[in-house]
Design a protein around this motif. Structure first.
Motif, mmCIF file in Angstrom:
data_model
loop_
_atom_site.group_PDB
_atom_site.id
_atom_site.type_symbol
_atom_site.label_atom_id
_atom_site.label_comp_id
_atom_site.label_asym_id
_atom_site.label_seq_id
_atom_site.Cartn_x
_atom_site.Cartn_y
_atom_site.Cartn_z
ATOM 1 N N GLY A 14 -37.273 -34.457 -56.117
ATOM 2 C CA GLY A 14 -36.897 -34.308 -54.712
ATOM 3 C C GLY A 14 -38.013 -34.645 -53.751
ATOM 4 O O GLY A 14 -37.752 -35.094 -52.624
ATOM 5 N N TYR A 15 -39.268 -34.456 -54.158
ATOM 6 C CA TYR A 15 -40.387 -34.790 -53.273
ATOM 7 C C TYR A 15 -40.470 -36.292 -52.994
ATOM 8 O O TYR A 15 -41.085 -36.700 -52.002
ATOM 9 N N TRP A 16 -39.868 -37.099 -53.868
ATOM 10 C CA TRP A 16 -39.924 -38.559 -53.699
ATOM 11 C C TRP A 16 -38.804 -39.094 -52.799
ATOM 12 O O TRP A 16 -38.669 -40.312 -52.636
ATOM 13 N N LYS A 17 -38.023 -38.203 -52.217
ATOM 14 C CA LYS A 17 -36.924 -38.634 -51.350
ATOM 15 C C LYS A 17 -37.430 -39.389 -50.130
ATOM 16 O O LYS A 17 -36.804 -40.344 -49.661
ATOM 17 N N SER A 18 -38.593 -38.979 -49.607
ATOM 18 C CA SER A 18 -39.167 -39.652 -48.439
ATOM 19 C C SER A 18 -40.679 -39.523 -48.486
ATOM 20 O O SER A 18 -41.227 -38.635 -49.156
ATOM 21 N N GLY A 19 -41.339 -40.394 -47.756
ATOM 22 C CA GLY A 19 -42.784 -40.344 -47.705
ATOM 23 C C GLY A 19 -43.299 -39.043 -47.122
ATOM 24 O O GLY A 19 -44.294 -38.487 -47.594
ATOM 25 N N VAL A 20 -42.638 -38.524 -46.095
ATOM 26 C CA VAL A 20 -43.086 -37.287 -45.453
ATOM 27 C C VAL A 20 -43.108 -36.135 -46.457
ATOM 28 O O VAL A 20 -44.078 -35.364 -46.533
ATOM 29 N N LEU A 21 -42.047 -36.002 -47.243
ATOM 30 C CA LEU A 21 -42.003 -34.946 -48.254
ATOM 31 C C LEU A 21 -43.084 -35.147 -49.307
ATOM 32 O O LEU A 21 -43.772 -34.200 -49.715
ATOM 33 N N LEU A 33 -35.717 -27.957 -64.686
ATOM 34 C CA LEU A 33 -35.749 -27.311 -63.369
ATOM 35 C C LEU A 33 -36.925 -27.812 -62.535
ATOM 36 O O LEU A 33 -36.776 -28.147 -61.350
ATOM 37 N N VAL A 34 -38.111 -27.880 -63.143
ATOM 38 C CA VAL A 34 -39.293 -28.333 -62.412
ATOM 39 C C VAL A 34 -39.181 -29.817 -62.079
ATOM 40 O O VAL A 34 -39.551 -30.254 -60.981
ATOM 41 N N SER A 35 -38.652 -30.611 -63.006
ATOM 42 C CA SER A 35 -38.503 -32.042 -62.759
ATOM 43 C C SER A 35 -37.531 -32.304 -61.616
ATOM 44 O O SER A 35 -37.761 -33.192 -60.782
ATOM 45 N N PHE A 36 -36.446 -31.556 -61.577
ATOM 46 C CA PHE A 36 -35.479 -31.744 -60.497
ATOM 47 C C PHE A 36 -36.147 -31.520 -59.139
ATOM 48 O O PHE A 36 -35.931 -32.281 -58.190
ATOM 49 N N LEU A 46 -38.365 -34.364 -74.146
ATOM 50 C CA LEU A 46 -39.584 -34.092 -73.390
ATOM 51 C C LEU A 46 -40.015 -35.312 -72.602
ATOM 52 O O LEU A 46 -40.403 -35.218 -71.430
ATOM 53 N N PHE A 47 -39.944 -36.465 -73.232
ATOM 54 C CA PHE A 47 -40.278 -37.704 -72.531
ATOM 55 C C PHE A 47 -39.358 -37.921 -71.338
ATOM 56 O O PHE A 47 -39.802 -38.290 -70.245
ATOM 57 N N ALA A 48 -38.066 -37.699 -71.514
ATOM 58 C CA ALA A 48 -37.088 -37.986 -70.461
ATOM 59 C C ALA A 48 -37.123 -36.978 -69.338
ATOM 60 O O ALA A 48 -36.904 -37.327 -68.169
ATOM 61 N N TRP A 49 -37.425 -35.705 -69.665
ATOM 62 C CA TRP A 49 -37.206 -34.628 -68.698
ATOM 63 C C TRP A 49 -38.479 -33.951 -68.213
ATOM 64 O O TRP A 49 -38.405 -33.068 -67.357
ATOM 65 N N HIS A 50 -39.644 -34.321 -68.739
ATOM 66 C CA HIS A 50 -40.861 -33.633 -68.307
ATOM 67 C C HIS A 50 -41.259 -34.083 -66.901
ATOM 68 O O HIS A 50 -41.139 -35.263 -66.552
ATOM 69 N N PRO A 51 -41.764 -33.169 -66.064
ATOM 70 C CA PRO A 51 -42.154 -33.527 -64.693
ATOM 71 C C PRO A 51 -43.212 -34.623 -64.605
ATOM 72 O O PRO A 51 -43.255 -35.356 -63.614
ATOM 73 N N LEU A 52 -44.062 -34.759 -65.606
ATOM 74 C CA LEU A 52 -45.090 -35.798 -65.551
ATOM 75 C C LEU A 52 -44.502 -37.207 -65.624
ATOM 76 O O LEU A 52 -45.173 -38.173 -65.268
ATOM 77 N N SER A 53 -43.250 -37.329 -66.070
ATOM 78 C CA SER A 53 -42.601 -38.644 -66.115
ATOM 79 C C SER A 53 -41.993 -39.037 -64.774
ATOM 80 O O SER A 53 -41.626 -40.205 -64.579
#
Length: 608
Positions: A414-421, A407-410, A131-138
């Motif tokens: 992806g949103y962190w790929k660029s500032g625009v996203l 799935l949600v974390s993946f 949970l620590f490794a894979w949760h979206p909040l991390s």
């Protein structure tokens, strides 16, 4: 005897297998970050525009890392880790991201081994670590280069706890010395670690059972207090270190004028927002569908929902106290969550955010622990005596919980790929987010999309008319549109609004450049340009090549060409030292004009 050896061998194999699964899945999940770029939020200050970082490991840079300065906090080991990245990878953003991911992977494995060491329970230990490794909040703590401090401080947090477990079992000053040393490293990575001595005290109760050994329940209350005093006493050196690190951080944040005043953030609003934040983090833990890099502090805090949140928190606390004797892990996990959030819950408001995903990187471990062990207890009650069925249900529940997290974390990564996203996503899930508007506008400006940039700068200005960033950005657009008069007007407004020392050299440099290089005689003012350029150089202590270049330009505008040549050469040297070769080449070209006694004119405004 042979059966015991075989069982122990199987347990070791299972432990190693689970650790490998944890590491491999985490690596695959975050592998995409190697293609990511830096973003224009904190990364310029922490890495690519920081001359003390981008030039790598030097005696001067390491000394700078240990001095009290901004941005943000006193975390010299974090600075040194960024310097080491630049030494090894220069400004390859993908490699900087990869280091964060590898540290996070290491933390997950260390957490798993720590829980197994303390409890000998494989299934719940794996669930907590996963949970620590894979949760979206991390995700925010890992996918954001500037949050190296989170993953690095967690590394030392876990190493400290490993050393502490060794100390509780074997004693000795050497083991205690390792606890102190690793804890100091954690504090020098991020002051969030200040709560670790309190977490150690919780772990003394469960799962280490040190309270039981030192003060059995059948003894009188006085004896129990004495024993509790012993446990607290052995942590006094660590608590003193926490106080010192907190003091250093407070000094830096006061210097940066980052600490919110009580007129801007009244005590009632702070308390209400704290209650809402505790509840909101729990909601996002269960349903992480609206995550953003920045959550604006509301103009008015909803007191009704703050009251409801407070009642929920009190109810959960009462439940944990009621179950203390039979299920002590519930209170340990709950107090871990409540306590470790205290430094960032907003009672001492720093910045304009109401809450932040990164703040949960350590605190949610307590909730994970409580939930994982409660699940095991529940299955043991439902399927009493049926060990195989219990194990099957444990792994079934783990799969049901962890697959959606992956799935949600993946997607969130992806949103962190660029500032625009990243900023566009924030605008989708938040309201009146001036920070997201401004940063998105800045990225569009760099991409040459001036109309989109202007639209978002204007919206940022509407939401927060007292912030200087939208004015600075709109001034840049005016310059790109060959309108120095409008640019000067906007920069003057930014100068009047600026209340922060950190903004002074930036505004001074922009104004000085415009006043010295504009094509319009009505705009140029050599005397003021020189004054502002000298201020900029003084504030940046001769370390900023752009400020030195601007000073040379201002000197040339005032017909002081020999001195302009001298300063330009100094600016070129500093630019090369800071790995700014393109800027150094531009400065060298300007020297040729000074030799011919020609003032510098911004090439953007020259006739085409």
């Amino acid at each position: 005897m042979a059966k015991q050896k075989k069982r122990r061998r199987n347990e070791r194999q299972n432990t190693v297998t689970m650790a490998v699964i944890l590491a491999v899945v985490t690596l695959v999940l975050y592998a995409q970050v190697v293609t990511f770029d830096f973003i224009n939020l904190d990364d310029p200050d922490y890495v690519y525009n920081n001359q003390y970082v981008r030039t790598g490991i030097t005696a001067e840079n390491v000394t700078w890392a240990f001095t009290l300065h901004g941005p943000g906090q006193w975390h010299p080991l974090t600075w040194i880790s960024h310097q080491l990245d630049c030494q090894l990878f220069e400004l390859d953003a993908g490699m900087h991201h990869l280091v964060n991911a590898l540290l996070h992977l290491t933390n997950a494995v260390l957490l798993f081994f720590l829980l197994v060491k303390m409890t000998s329970a494989l299934a719940p230990s794996f669930l907590v670590a996963a949970l620590f490794a894979w949760h979206p909040l991390s995700v925010e703590s890992v996918a954001w280069v500037s949050e190296r401090r989170d993953v690095l401080s967690m590394l030392f947090w876990l190493l400290t706890l490993h050393a502490y477990v060794a100390y509780t079992r074997a004693g000795g000053w050497r083991n205690y010395g390792w606890v102190v040393f690793l804890f100091a490293c954690g504090l020098m990575s991020k002051p969030m670690v200040v709560t670790l001595p309190c977490v150690m005290l919780l772990l003394d109760g469960w799962p280490l059972h040190r309270w039981d050994r030192l003060a059995p329940l059948e003894q009188n209350i006085a004896s129990r207090r004495f024993k509790l005093g012993y446990l607290v006493g052995e942590k006094i050196p660590l608590l003193a270190m926490s106080l010192l690190a907190s003091f250093f951080t407070f000094l830096i944040q006061m210097q940066e004028q980052a600490v919110g005043t009580f007129s801007a953030y009244p005590l009632t609003s702070r308390l209400a927002n704290a209650m809402l934040s505790y509840a909101t983090y729990l909601r996002k833990l269960v349903w992480p569908h609206d995550l953003a890099f920045f959550y604006p502090y509301p103009d008015t805090v909803n007191m009704f929902w703050a009251g409801v949140s407070a009642l929920v928190l009190l109810g959960l606390t009462a439940l944990c106290l009621w179950q203390l004797r039979r299920r002590p892990y519930l209170l340990v996990g709950w107090l871990w969550y409540l306590g470790t959030l205290v430094p960032v819950i907003g009672l001492l408001q720093v910045g304009g955010q109401a809450l932040a995903d990164r703040y949960t990187y350590i605190p949610l471990l307590g909730i994970y622990i409580a939930v994982a062990w409660a699940s095991v207890d529940l299955l043991g009650w439902l399927h009493s005596g049926q060990v195989k069925r219990q194990v099957s249900w444990q792994w079934g529940i783990a799969t049901i919980v962890l697959v959606p997290c992956l799935l949600v974390s993946f997607q969130q990564i992806g949103y962190w790929k660029s500032g625009v996203l990243l900023y566009s996503r924030a605008l989708e899930v938040t309201e009146d987010n001036s920070v997201a508007e401004n940063n998105l506008a800045a990225d569009y400006l760099l991409l040459g999309k001036l109309d989109e940039s202007m639209r978002h700068f204007k919206e940022a200005n509407r939401i927060a008319p007292d912030r200087i960033q939208p004015y600075m950005g709109m001034a840049s657009i005016a310059e790109e549109r060959n309108d120095p008069v409008r640019a000067l007007e906007l920069l003057r407004q930014a100068e009047q609004l600026n209340q922060h020392e950190m903004g002074k050299p930036i505004i001074a440099q922009r104004l000085a450049w415009l006043l010295a290089t504009a094509p319009n005689d009505s705009v140029r003012d050599g005397a003021e340009a020189l004054k502002l350029a000298e201020l900029c150089v003084r504030l940046t202590q001769l370390r900023d090549a752009n400020c030195l270049h601007t000073l040379a330009v201002a000197l040339a505008e005032n017909q002081q060409f020999p001195k302009a040549i001298q300063v330009a050469r100094q600016a070129s040297t500093v630019a090369r030292q800071n790995n700014q070769q393109k800027l150094a080449d531009q400065i060298n070209l300007s020297v040729e004009g000074y030799r011919q006694e020609q003032p510098f004119r911004d090439p953007r405004w020259l006739p085409k």
